[in-house]
Design a protein around this motif. Structure first.
Motif, PDB file in Angstrom:
ATOM      1  N   LYS A 102      41.935  18.030  46.496  1.00 46.88           N
ATOM      2  CA  LYS A 102      42.331  16.663  46.847  1.00 46.88           C
ATOM      3  C   LYS A 102      41.124  15.741  46.800  1.00 46.88           C
ATOM      4  O   LYS A 102      40.064  16.071  47.345  1.00 46.88           O
ATOM      5  CB  LYS A 102      42.898  16.612  48.270  1.00 46.88           C
ATOM      6  CG  LYS A 102      44.311  17.039  48.410  1.00 46.88           C
ATOM      7  CD  LYS A 102      44.778  16.777  49.842  1.00 46.88           C
ATOM      8  CE  LYS A 102      46.221  17.176  50.000  1.00 46.88           C
ATOM      9  NZ  LYS A 102      46.710  16.900  51.359  1.00 46.88           N
ATOM     10  N   LYS A 103      41.294  14.592  46.206  1.00 40.40           N
ATOM     11  CA  LYS A 103      40.248  13.579  46.126  1.00 40.40           C
ATOM     12  C   LYS A 103      39.756  13.204  47.527  1.00 40.40           C
ATOM     13  O   LYS A 103      40.559  12.931  48.415  1.00 40.40           O
ATOM     14  CB  LYS A 103      40.788  12.332  45.423  1.00 40.40           C
ATOM     15  CG  LYS A 103      39.799  11.194  45.350  1.00 40.40           C
ATOM     16  CD  LYS A 103      40.411   9.982  44.696  1.00 40.40           C
ATOM     17  CE  LYS A 103      39.404   8.845  44.654  1.00 40.40           C
ATOM     18  NZ  LYS A 103      39.968   7.661  43.981  1.00 40.40           N
ATOM     19  N   GLY A 104      38.445  13.218  47.706  1.00 39.64           N
ATOM     20  CA  GLY A 104      37.826  12.779  48.948  1.00 39.64           C
ATOM     21  C   GLY A 104      37.935  13.729  50.125  1.00 39.64           C
ATOM     22  O   GLY A 104      37.368  13.469  51.184  1.00 39.64           O
ATOM     23  N   ALA A 105      38.647  14.834  49.970  1.00 35.96           N
ATOM     24  CA  ALA A 105      38.803  15.799  51.071  1.00 35.96           C
ATOM     25  C   ALA A 105      37.516  16.615  51.228  1.00 35.96           C
ATOM     26  O   ALA A 105      36.740  16.768  50.289  1.00 35.96           O
ATOM     27  CB  ALA A 105      39.989  16.719  50.809  1.00 35.96           C
ATOM     28  N   ALA A 106      37.305  17.130  52.419  1.00 34.39           N
ATOM     29  CA  ALA A 106      36.120  17.939  52.702  1.00 34.39           C
ATOM     30  C   ALA A 106      36.405  19.413  52.413  1.00 34.39           C
ATOM     31  O   ALA A 106      37.385  19.966  52.903  1.00 34.39           O
ATOM     32  CB  ALA A 106      35.708  17.766  54.163  1.00 34.39           C
ATOM     33  N   TYR A 107      35.541  20.030  51.621  1.00 31.00           N
ATOM     34  CA  TYR A 107      35.653  21.444  51.279  1.00 31.00           C
ATOM     35  C   TYR A 107      34.343  22.146  51.638  1.00 31.00           C
ATOM     36  O   TYR A 107      33.263  21.568  51.511  1.00 31.00           O
ATOM     37  CB  TYR A 107      35.931  21.628  49.782  1.00 31.00           C
ATOM     38  CG  TYR A 107      37.300  21.170  49.385  1.00 31.00           C
ATOM     39  CD1 TYR A 107      38.390  22.041  49.400  1.00 31.00           C
ATOM     40  CD2 TYR A 107      37.531  19.850  49.021  1.00 31.00           C
ATOM     41  CE1 TYR A 107      39.651  21.611  49.051  1.00 31.00           C
ATOM     42  CE2 TYR A 107      38.797  19.408  48.674  1.00 31.00           C
ATOM     43  CZ  TYR A 107      39.849  20.292  48.692  1.00 31.00           C
ATOM     44  OH  TYR A 107      41.108  19.868  48.351  1.00 31.00           O
ATOM     45  N   THR A 108      34.470  23.394  52.062  1.00 26.20           N
ATOM     46  CA  THR A 108      33.300  24.219  52.357  1.00 26.20           C
ATOM     47  C   THR A 108      33.402  25.501  51.540  1.00 26.20           C
ATOM     48  O   THR A 108      34.381  26.236  51.644  1.00 26.20           O
ATOM     49  CB  THR A 108      33.226  24.563  53.863  1.00 26.20           C
ATOM     50  OG1 THR A 108      33.171  23.351  54.609  1.00 26.20           O
ATOM     51  CG2 THR A 108      31.997  25.406  54.160  1.00 26.20           C
ATOM     52  N   LEU A 109      32.392  25.734  50.733  1.00 30.92           N
ATOM     53  CA  LEU A 109      32.301  26.926  49.896  1.00 30.92           C
ATOM     54  C   LEU A 109      31.232  27.828  50.495  1.00 30.92           C
ATOM     55  O   LEU A 109      30.115  27.378  50.766  1.00 30.92           O
ATOM     56  CB  LEU A 109      31.912  26.523  48.469  1.00 30.92           C
ATOM     57  CG  LEU A 109      31.591  27.644  47.490  1.00 30.92           C
ATOM     58  CD1 LEU A 109      32.814  28.526  47.248  1.00 30.92           C
ATOM     59  CD2 LEU A 109      31.075  27.061  46.183  1.00 30.92           C
ATOM     60  N   SER A 110      31.574  29.095  50.730  1.00 30.15           N
ATOM     61  CA  SER A 110      30.579  30.027  51.264  1.00 30.15           C
ATOM     62  C   SER A 110      30.765  31.399  50.615  1.00 30.15           C
ATOM     63  O   SER A 110      31.861  31.754  50.197  1.00 30.15           O
ATOM     64  CB  SER A 110      30.678  30.123  52.791  1.00 30.15           C
ATOM     65  OG  SER A 110      31.951  30.570  53.179  1.00 30.15           O
ATOM     66  N   PHE A 111      29.659  32.150  50.549  1.00 21.32           N
ATOM     67  CA  PHE A 111      29.701  33.487  49.944  1.00 21.32           C
ATOM     68  C   PHE A 111      28.400  34.214  50.241  1.00 21.32           C
ATOM     69  O   PHE A 111      27.386  33.617  50.604  1.00 21.32           O
ATOM     70  CB  PHE A 111      29.907  33.401  48.424  1.00 21.32           C
ATOM     71  CG  PHE A 111      28.972  32.465  47.711  1.00 21.32           C
ATOM     72  CD1 PHE A 111      27.730  32.900  47.265  1.00 21.32           C
ATOM     73  CD2 PHE A 111      29.330  31.144  47.508  1.00 21.32           C
ATOM     74  CE1 PHE A 111      26.875  32.036  46.614  1.00 21.32           C
ATOM     75  CE2 PHE A 111      28.482  30.267  46.854  1.00 21.32           C
ATOM     76  CZ  PHE A 111      27.245  30.715  46.402  1.00 21.32           C
ATOM     77  N   LYS A 112      28.465  35.524  50.062  1.00 21.39           N
ATOM     78  CA  LYS A 112      27.285  36.390  50.157  1.00 21.39           C
ATOM     79  C   LYS A 112      27.052  36.933  48.749  1.00 21.39           C
ATOM     80  O   LYS A 112      27.993  37.375  48.078  1.00 21.39           O
ATOM     81  CB  LYS A 112      27.532  37.529  51.139  1.00 21.39           C
ATOM     82  CG  LYS A 112      26.281  38.308  51.496  1.00 21.39           C
ATOM     83  CD  LYS A 112      26.565  39.470  52.432  1.00 21.39           C
ATOM     84  CE  LYS A 112      27.040  38.967  53.766  1.00 21.39           C
ATOM     85  NZ  LYS A 112      27.284  40.075  54.715  1.00 21.39           N
ATOM     86  N   LEU A 113      25.795  36.939  48.316  1.00 20.96           N
ATOM     87  CA  LEU A 113      25.492  37.240  46.925  1.00 20.96           C
ATOM     88  C   LEU A 113      24.180  38.021  46.830  1.00 20.96           C
ATOM     89  O   LEU A 113      23.235  37.765  47.577  1.00 20.96           O
ATOM     90  CB  LEU A 113      25.351  35.896  46.201  1.00 20.96           C
ATOM     91  CG  LEU A 113      25.232  35.829  44.706  1.00 20.96           C
ATOM     92  CD1 LEU A 113      26.517  36.314  44.039  1.00 20.96           C
ATOM     93  CD2 LEU A 113      24.984  34.373  44.294  1.00 20.96           C
TER      94      LEU A 113
END
Length: 190
Positions: A102-113
């Motif tokens: 969604k335009k302007g929505a807040a997203y959080t991307l997380s991962f272990k690598l």
């Protein structure tokens, strides 16, 4: 007779009071609509969810896919092994498609690598097809033998109903890259 008049006066006062209450009921929906605003905020927060499936990658690899690499579960992580890195970052990919933003929505991307050999890769959330417009891109993310947790926040500039999330690992040398605990949390676009 005074009691009769008092009774009539009380009866008329009661009727007048009921009419006043009835007129207030007509205004009640406006009051309810105004109080619905906090509920809408709660609902919007409740909309946020993990858009990725099987982000743990502890037992199976579905629905993750790999291009230019083989994907297996090893040591409780999803590991992409590749011998031919190609010339471009997108020549070797570990990803998941079928997402929407969604335009302007807040997203959080997380991962272990982690990776067998020190290297760099590109992390991208982009339109799944030409022109491959990126809602988020982290260029040259350093990786090495020690597993490290990463977290990024972003807000897309446009709605997109056809999105892919990718780790692009090509052009940097043969390697084995492993990941787990992957999540992309935010609202689902309609």
């Amino acid at each position: 007779m005074n009691r009769s008049r008092l009774y009539v006066a009380l009866l008329l006062a009661g009727i007048a009071g009921l009419q006043a209450c009835a007129s207030l009921d007509k205004e009640k929906p406006a009051v309810q609509a105004a109080s619905a605003t906090p509920d809408a905020k709660v609902e919007a927060k409740a909309e946020a969810k993990d858009l990725l499936r099987n982000g743990a990658l502890h037992k199976v690899t579905d629905p993750w896919w790999a291009a230019g690499a083989t994907l297996k579960i090893e040591d409780g992580m999803g590991c992409a092994k590749f011998d031919r890195p190609g010339n471009n970052p997108w020549d070797v990919i570990l990803g998941q498609s079928g997402l929407s933003l969604k335009k302007g929505a807040a997203y959080t991307l997380s991962f272990k690598l982690r990776a067998d050999s020190a290297s760099k890769l590109r992390v991208v959330v982009q339109h799944d097809g030409p022109p491959y417009t990126a809602a988020f891109a982290q260029e040259s993310l350093p990786i090495g033998p020690e597993a490290k947790a990463h977290e990024f926040k972003f807000s897309p500039a446009a709605n997109d109903a056809k999105v892919t999330f990718q780790f692009q690992m090509g052009a940097a040398g043969a390697n084995r890259v492993c990941l787990s605990d992957v999540s992309l949390v935010g609202p689902v676009a309609n």
